[in-house]
Write a protein that holds these residues in place. Structure first.
Motif, PDB file in Angstrom:
ATOM      1  N   VAL A  46       7.054   1.722  11.351  1.00  0.00           N
ATOM      2  CA  VAL A  46       8.661   1.440  10.900  1.00  0.00           C
ATOM      3  C   VAL A  46       8.787  -0.366  10.728  1.00  0.00           C
ATOM      4  O   VAL A  46       8.315  -1.032  11.817  1.00  0.00           O
ATOM      5  N   TYR A  47       9.090  -0.385   9.612  1.00  0.00           N
ATOM      6  CA  TYR A  47       8.694  -1.412   9.026  1.00  0.00           C
ATOM      7  C   TYR A  47      10.378  -2.180   8.928  1.00  0.00           C
ATOM      8  O   TYR A  47      11.132  -1.846   8.026  1.00  0.00           O
ATOM      9  N   SER A  48      10.709  -2.806  10.001  1.00  0.00           N
ATOM     10  CA  SER A  48      12.375  -3.612   9.482  1.00  0.00           C
ATOM     11  C   SER A  48      11.847  -5.226  10.874  1.00  0.00           C
ATOM     12  O   SER A  48      13.012  -5.211  10.403  1.00  0.00           O
ATOM     13  N   ALA A  49      10.997  -5.643  10.594  1.00  0.00           N
ATOM     14  CA  ALA A  49      11.003  -6.914  11.102  1.00  0.00           C
ATOM     15  C   ALA A  49      10.668  -7.641  10.123  1.00  0.00           C
ATOM     16  O   ALA A  49      10.027  -8.059   9.217  1.00  0.00           O
ATOM     17  N   GLU A  50      11.085  -9.462  10.664  1.00  0.00           N
ATOM     18  CA  GLU A  50      10.179 -10.363  10.276  1.00  0.00           C
ATOM     19  C   GLU A  50       8.403 -11.112  10.965  1.00  0.00           C
ATOM     20  O   GLU A  50       8.170 -10.632  12.026  1.00  0.00           O
ATOM     21  N   ALA A  72      -6.652  -4.117   1.051  1.00  0.00           N
ATOM     22  CA  ALA A  72      -7.042  -4.160  -0.724  1.00  0.00           C
ATOM     23  C   ALA A  72      -6.200  -2.424  -1.399  1.00  0.00           C
ATOM     24  O   ALA A  72      -5.317  -3.570  -2.134  1.00  0.00           O
ATOM     25  N   ASP A  73      -5.517  -1.992   0.031  1.00  0.00           N
ATOM     26  CA  ASP A  73      -4.123  -1.710  -0.547  1.00  0.00           C
ATOM     27  C   ASP A  73      -2.515  -2.868  -0.557  1.00  0.00           C
ATOM     28  O   ASP A  73      -1.252  -1.285  -0.635  1.00  0.00           O
ATOM     29  N   GLY A  74      -3.078  -3.864  -0.307  1.00  0.00           N
ATOM     30  CA  GLY A  74      -1.746  -4.475  -0.282  1.00  0.00           C
ATOM     31  C   GLY A  74      -0.823  -4.823   0.705  1.00  0.00           C
ATOM     32  O   GLY A  74      -0.001  -6.018   0.977  1.00  0.00           O
ATOM     33  N   ARG A  75      -0.928  -3.775   2.290  1.00  0.00           N
ATOM     34  CA  ARG A  75      -0.336  -4.491   2.906  1.00  0.00           C
ATOM     35  C   ARG A  75      -1.567  -5.664   4.075  1.00  0.00           C
ATOM     36  O   ARG A  75      -2.140  -6.249   3.325  1.00  0.00           O
ATOM     37  N   ARG A  76      -0.459  -5.968   4.785  1.00  0.00           N
ATOM     38  CA  ARG A  76      -1.325  -7.293   5.406  1.00  0.00           C
ATOM     39  C   ARG A  76      -0.914  -6.674   6.882  1.00  0.00           C
ATOM     40  O   ARG A  76      -0.375  -6.242   7.672  1.00  0.00           O
ATOM     41  N   VAL A  77      -1.861  -7.595   7.286  1.00  0.00           N
ATOM     42  CA  VAL A  77      -2.085  -7.470   8.795  1.00  0.00           C
ATOM     43  C   VAL A  77      -2.835  -9.052   9.705  1.00  0.00           C
ATOM     44  O   VAL A  77      -2.745  -9.550   9.243  1.00  0.00           O
ATOM     45  N   ALA A  78      -1.724  -9.170  10.371  1.00  0.00           N
ATOM     46  CA  ALA A  78      -1.101 -11.025  11.453  1.00  0.00           C
ATOM     47  C   ALA A  78      -1.432 -10.550  12.887  1.00  0.00           C
ATOM     48  O   ALA A  78      -0.606  -9.692  13.383  1.00  0.00           O
ATOM     49  N   LEU A  79      -2.170 -11.207  13.814  1.00  0.00           N
ATOM     50  CA  LEU A  79      -2.120 -11.451  15.148  1.00  0.00           C
ATOM     51  C   LEU A  79      -2.232 -12.903  15.343  1.00  0.00           C
ATOM     52  O   LEU A  79      -2.456 -13.512  14.666  1.00  0.00           O
ATOM     53  N   TYR A  92       1.944  -5.735   7.563  1.00  0.00           N
ATOM     54  CA  TYR A  92       3.256  -5.957   6.387  1.00  0.00           C
ATOM     55  C   TYR A  92       2.973  -4.203   5.225  1.00  0.00           C
ATOM     56  O   TYR A  92       2.162  -3.977   5.142  1.00  0.00           O
ATOM     57  N   SER A  93       3.847  -4.147   4.977  1.00  0.00           N
ATOM     58  CA  SER A  93       4.278  -2.775   3.995  1.00  0.00           C
ATOM     59  C   SER A  93       4.358  -3.290   2.877  1.00  0.00           C
ATOM     60  O   SER A  93       6.054  -3.980   2.476  1.00  0.00           O
ATOM     61  N   PRO A  94       4.156  -3.647   1.989  1.00  0.00           N
ATOM     62  CA  PRO A  94       4.085  -4.193   0.512  1.00  0.00           C
ATOM     63  C   PRO A  94       5.392  -2.969  -0.038  1.00  0.00           C
ATOM     64  O   PRO A  94       6.648  -3.536  -0.603  1.00  0.00           O
ATOM     65  N   ARG A  95       5.749  -1.894   0.027  1.00  0.00           N
ATOM     66  CA  ARG A  95       6.264  -1.085   0.189  1.00  0.00           C
ATOM     67  C   ARG A  95       7.772  -1.540   0.067  1.00  0.00           C
ATOM     68  O   ARG A  95       8.939  -1.942  -0.623  1.00  0.00           O
ATOM     69  N   ALA A  96       7.625  -1.952   1.631  1.00  0.00           N
ATOM     70  CA  ALA A  96       8.842  -1.692   2.096  1.00  0.00           C
ATOM     71  C   ALA A  96      10.245  -3.154   2.543  1.00  0.00           C
ATOM     72  O   ALA A  96      10.497  -3.830   2.631  1.00  0.00           O
ATOM     73  N   LYS A  97       8.336  -4.150   2.542  1.00  0.00           N
ATOM     74  CA  LYS A  97       8.944  -5.041   2.328  1.00  0.00           C
ATOM     75  C   LYS A  97       9.471  -6.423   3.640  1.00  0.00           C
ATOM     76  O   LYS A  97      10.571  -6.739   3.241  1.00  0.00           O
ATOM     77  N   ALA A  98       8.516  -5.499   4.200  1.00  0.00           N
ATOM     78  CA  ALA A  98       9.196  -5.908   5.882  1.00  0.00           C
ATOM     79  C   ALA A  98       7.649  -5.945   6.435  1.00  0.00           C
ATOM     80  O   ALA A  98       6.347  -5.500   6.975  1.00  0.00           O
ATOM     81  N   TRP A  99       7.400  -6.136   7.860  1.00  0.00           N
ATOM     82  CA  TRP A  99       6.897  -6.452   9.053  1.00  0.00           C
ATOM     83  C   TRP A  99       7.052  -5.085  10.011  1.00  0.00           C
ATOM     84  O   TRP A  99       8.186  -5.251  10.405  1.00  0.00           O
TER      85      TRP A  99
END
Length: 198
Positions: A46-50, A72-79, A92-99
């Motif tokens: 569920v992508y709804s955060a910053e 490679a698919d445009g997603r990002r992972v942050a730790l 992060y989802s580039p489609r949802a534009k949210a984390w």
């Protein structure tokens, strides 16, 4: 003289046709409604955060207590490290534009040590992180983390090595099927078998 009989026959034919059509539709509804439960979505996040950051102080910029990698698919992972909680992950989802909401993937109350390293290839993300009881006083790590996230990134496979100076490098194979963590010793991970020390 035959008209009432023909009308009754015609009505009966229409009723039977409607019943057959309804029954046929009914036969097709059950598989259609059960299909989604049999075929799981590849990404249930569920992508709804910053994006959140570490709450640990750092005088320079950027802070080594935050790390991010792009897939490679445009997603990002942050730790990032969170005081009193441990190692926290968001993706992060580039489609949802949210984390996603922050999720603790390794819980500890000991001090964060050194920085976080991330590597990614073909949908596999490898992370190195360290914690120590007296790290702020210059002591070496007492908990060295090797972590792997794959596919939807909702579950992470975490390996903890106690009283160890920490992994120096994580190498992800081109197909994303294997990761090798190296330092004085070697730790291997595979999609087929998980972690295996050699």
């Amino acid at each position: 003289m035959h008209k009432p009989g023909i009308q009754v026959l015609a009505r009966a034919t229409v009723v039977v046709s409607v019943m057959i059509a309804a029954a046929a539709c009914g036969d097709h509804q059950d598989p259609a409604t059960t299909a989604p439960s049999r075929v799981a979505s590849p990404d249930s996040s569920v992508y709804s955060a910053e994006l959140e950051k570490s709450d640990l102080e750092w005088s320079g910029s950027p802070s080594p207590y935050n790390a991010q990698v792009k897939l490679a698919d445009g997603r990002r992972v942050a730790l990032h490290y969170l005081s009193g909680k441990g190692l926290v992950e968001q993706h992060y989802s580039p489609r949802a534009k949210a984390w996603t909401e922050p999720k603790v993937i390794y819980r500890t109350k000991t001090d964060a040590c050194q920085g976080i390293e991330l590597r990614a290839k073909n949908g596999t993300v490898a992370a190195i992180a360290d914690f120590g009881t007296y790290c702020y006083d210059g002591e070496p790590p007492t908990e060295s983390i090797a972590a792997i996230g794959t596919s939807s990134l909702t579950e992470w496979n975490v390996n903890v090595t106690k009283n160890f100076d920490g992994w120096e490098r994580a190498s992800v194979s081109d197909d994303g099927q294997q990761v090798v963590f190296t330092a004085d010793s070697t730790l291997r991970w595979s999609r087929a078998g998980g972690f295996e020390r050699k």
